[in-house]
Design a protein around this motif. Structure first.
Motif, PDB file in Angstrom:
ATOM      1  N   GLY A 184      10.639   3.096  10.493  1.00 48.80           N
ATOM      2  CA  GLY A 184       9.813   1.994   9.137  1.00 48.80           C
ATOM      3  C   GLY A 184      11.179   1.689   8.331  1.00 48.80           C
ATOM      4  O   GLY A 184      12.114   1.408   8.411  1.00 48.80           O
ATOM      5  N   SER A 185      10.531   0.057   8.257  1.00 47.71           N
ATOM      6  CA  SER A 185      12.112  -0.721   7.266  1.00 47.71           C
ATOM      7  C   SER A 185      12.688  -0.101   6.273  1.00 47.71           C
ATOM      8  O   SER A 185      13.650  -0.486   5.870  1.00 47.71           O
ATOM      9  N   SER A 207      10.015   0.557  -7.198  1.00 46.67           N
ATOM     10  CA  SER A 207      10.579   0.816  -6.273  1.00 46.67           C
ATOM     11  C   SER A 207      12.215   0.795  -6.715  1.00 46.67           C
ATOM     12  O   SER A 207      12.055   0.880  -7.824  1.00 46.67           O
ATOM     13  N   CYS A 232      -0.139  -4.679   0.198  1.00 43.42           N
ATOM     14  CA  CYS A 232       0.777  -3.803   0.360  1.00 43.42           C
ATOM     15  C   CYS A 232       0.905  -2.234   0.356  1.00 43.42           C
ATOM     16  O   CYS A 232       0.606  -1.889  -0.163  1.00 43.42           O
ATOM     17  N   PRO A 233       1.280  -1.650   1.938  1.00 46.99           N
ATOM     18  CA  PRO A 233       1.064  -0.903   2.706  1.00 46.99           C
ATOM     19  C   PRO A 233       1.783  -0.212   1.041  1.00 46.99           C
ATOM     20  O   PRO A 233       3.408  -0.304   1.475  1.00 46.99           O
ATOM     21  N   ASP A 236       5.524   2.440   1.380  1.00 44.26           N
ATOM     22  CA  ASP A 236       6.558   2.442   2.136  1.00 44.26           C
ATOM     23  C   ASP A 236       7.368   1.611   1.943  1.00 44.26           C
ATOM     24  O   ASP A 236       7.827   1.629   3.008  1.00 44.26           O
ATOM     25  N   SER A 237       6.292   0.538   2.133  1.00 46.14           N
ATOM     26  CA  SER A 237       6.420  -1.221   2.994  1.00 46.14           C
ATOM     27  C   SER A 237       8.407  -0.806   2.402  1.00 46.14           C
ATOM     28  O   SER A 237       8.478  -1.136   0.584  1.00 46.14           O
ATOM     29  N   ARG A 272      11.869   0.121  -2.211  1.00 51.37           N
ATOM     30  CA  ARG A 272      10.724   1.136  -0.542  1.00 51.37           C
ATOM     31  C   ARG A 272       9.738   1.362  -1.816  1.00 51.37           C
ATOM     32  O   ARG A 272       9.808   1.456  -3.626  1.00 51.37           O
TER      33      ARG A 272
END
Length: 413
Positions: free
Chosen positions: A44-45, A90, A120-121, A123-124, A147
């Motif tokens: 994941g990014s 975040s 917005c999923p 954990d993005s 995050r």
């Protein structure tokens, strides 16, 4: 989007606690791999960006921040009680040290509010840019990254955020209670002091009873009641205090931004009680008025002269009694006694200052007395002790808030 930052101090405290636990585990040869602030091995990014995995706690208290903090302020300054902190959610980066310019800024929680819904999923990776910066400027326009950890709805979730500001009100000591010698360290302290300049005279003191009061010396006590009707108050220190008249008294508390009642909240507790022995005031030496005026008593005076002096003394006392009966005298309510009436008031007040030790209070029984602050009317019922105090009966009762108030004894009708 509108971005609001907060929680830098709280996240730093969690990080400090985590480091302490890791240090203890290292000393105990423990292999603890649970590191919420470290990098995740998952894809994941956000993970590739090195952002930590933190869970947002809706029940946690957060000190209000006005904007983003580049550096965490020090906590050794008591003046922070008088000001607010300079401050989906975040978090990103590491705590910045005041002495290390190469460290990343401290972690924050951030709330992002969009004019229109955005998909917005969880954990993005969220990246914010400074859109107001000059386009052609040779500078980085990236403002923050984090995050996405929680969904936020402005209508339903606004009241759930527990953001508070620190408040402080300052008064001063106007009177000291009886002195005591504390048993454990033989230090002379006061367990009761009286304060002023903290409340207005029309303030309802019942809402402040039980709140903690602090001194410059770090002593902590609690408000017991009002003292008189001019906004003064009584504070009890279970451990004793060595404050002096004129010293500052601090009422420090928290107030939550989303609390419609604007209630006062305080943390901490009173210190344990430390007993002491009361110090009796030094006995006053009686002045010999005859010697002061240069008059010598002749032991061989005739019986006729003694009889004349005795008669003159009796006439003098009678004239003083008649004079006191025809004038108004002022005193002070020192405490309340008697039964509690149906309205919650006491029926008897103990008053000092109306009479001296030599006065025969029984001659003034039934004389009217008025409380200046409340206009409650009572009458002299008799003496109380041997120090010139008297009992005053109020048929309709009198409130405990009048302790310390002045009273006026009216002239005999």
């Amino acid at each position: 989007a509108t971005v609001t930052f907060w929680g830098a101090r709280e996240i730093a405290a969690q990080e400090s606690e985590k480091n302490r636990i890791e240090k203890n585990n290292k000393n105990n040869n423990s292999n603890n791999t649970n590191n919420p602030f470290g990098k995740s091995s998952l894809g994941g990014s956000a993970d590739l960006a090195g952002l930590p995995r933190l869970k947002f706690d809706w029940n946690q208290d957060f000190l209000h921040q006005d904007n983003y903090l580049d550096v965490l302020p020090t906590n050794n300054d008591s003046s922070e009680w008088n000001q607010s902190a300079s401050s989906g959610a975040s978090a990103g980066g590491k705590r910045k040290s005041n002495n290390d310019s190469s460290a990343l800024p401290p972690l924050h929680w951030a709330r992002l509010e969009f004019l229109t819904p955005v998909y917005c999923p969880m954990d993005s990776l969220v990246i914010g840019s400074r859109l107001d910066s000059e386009v052609n400027a040779n500078a980085c326009r990236l403002a923050f990254s984090g995050r996405l950890v929680e969904r936020y709805d402005a209508k339903s979730d606004h009241g759930r955020l527990k953001s508070y500001t620190k408040k402080e009100k300052v008064g001063k000591v106007c009177r000291l209670g009886d002195p005591y010698r504390r048993t454990d360290d033989q230090k002379i302290v006061r367990y009761e002091v009286f304060g002023t300049d903290l409340f207005k005279k029309e303030t309802n003191m019942t809402q402040f009873v039980g709140l903690f009061i602090e001194t410059d010396r770090g002593d902590v006590g609690s408000i017991q009641s009002s003292f008189g009707t001019s906004g003064k108050f009584r504070v009890h220190f279970p451990g004793g205090t060595d404050v002096r008249e004129g010293d500052s008294l601090y009422l420090r508390f928290k107030r939550y931004a989303n609390d419609p009642k604007k209630a006062i909240h305080q943390d901490g507790s009173l210190p344990p009680a430390r007993t002491g022995n009361r110090l009796d005031p030094p006995a006053k030496k009686k002045k010999n008025k005859a010697a002061k005026n240069g008059i010598r008593n002749d032991a061989a005076a005739s019986s006729t002269s003694q009889a004349t002096n005795s008669e003159n003394n009796i006439m003098s006392k009678d004239s003083q009694h008649n004079k006191a009966a025809n004038t108004e005298v002022f005193g002070e309510i020192v405490k309340l006694k008697g039964d509690t009436l149906d309205n919650g008031n006491n029926s008897v007040a103990i008053v000092s200052g109306l009479f001296s030790m030599e006065d025969d209070i029984t001659k003034h029984k039934g004389r009217a007395v008025i409380c200046i602050g409340t206009n409650d009317k009572g009458e002299i019922a008799g003496s109380f002790g041997k120090m010139g105090k008297c009992k005053v009966v109020f048929n309709n009762g009198i409130s405990s808030e009048v302790v310390g108030s002045r009273v006026k004894m009216l002239a005999k009708e």
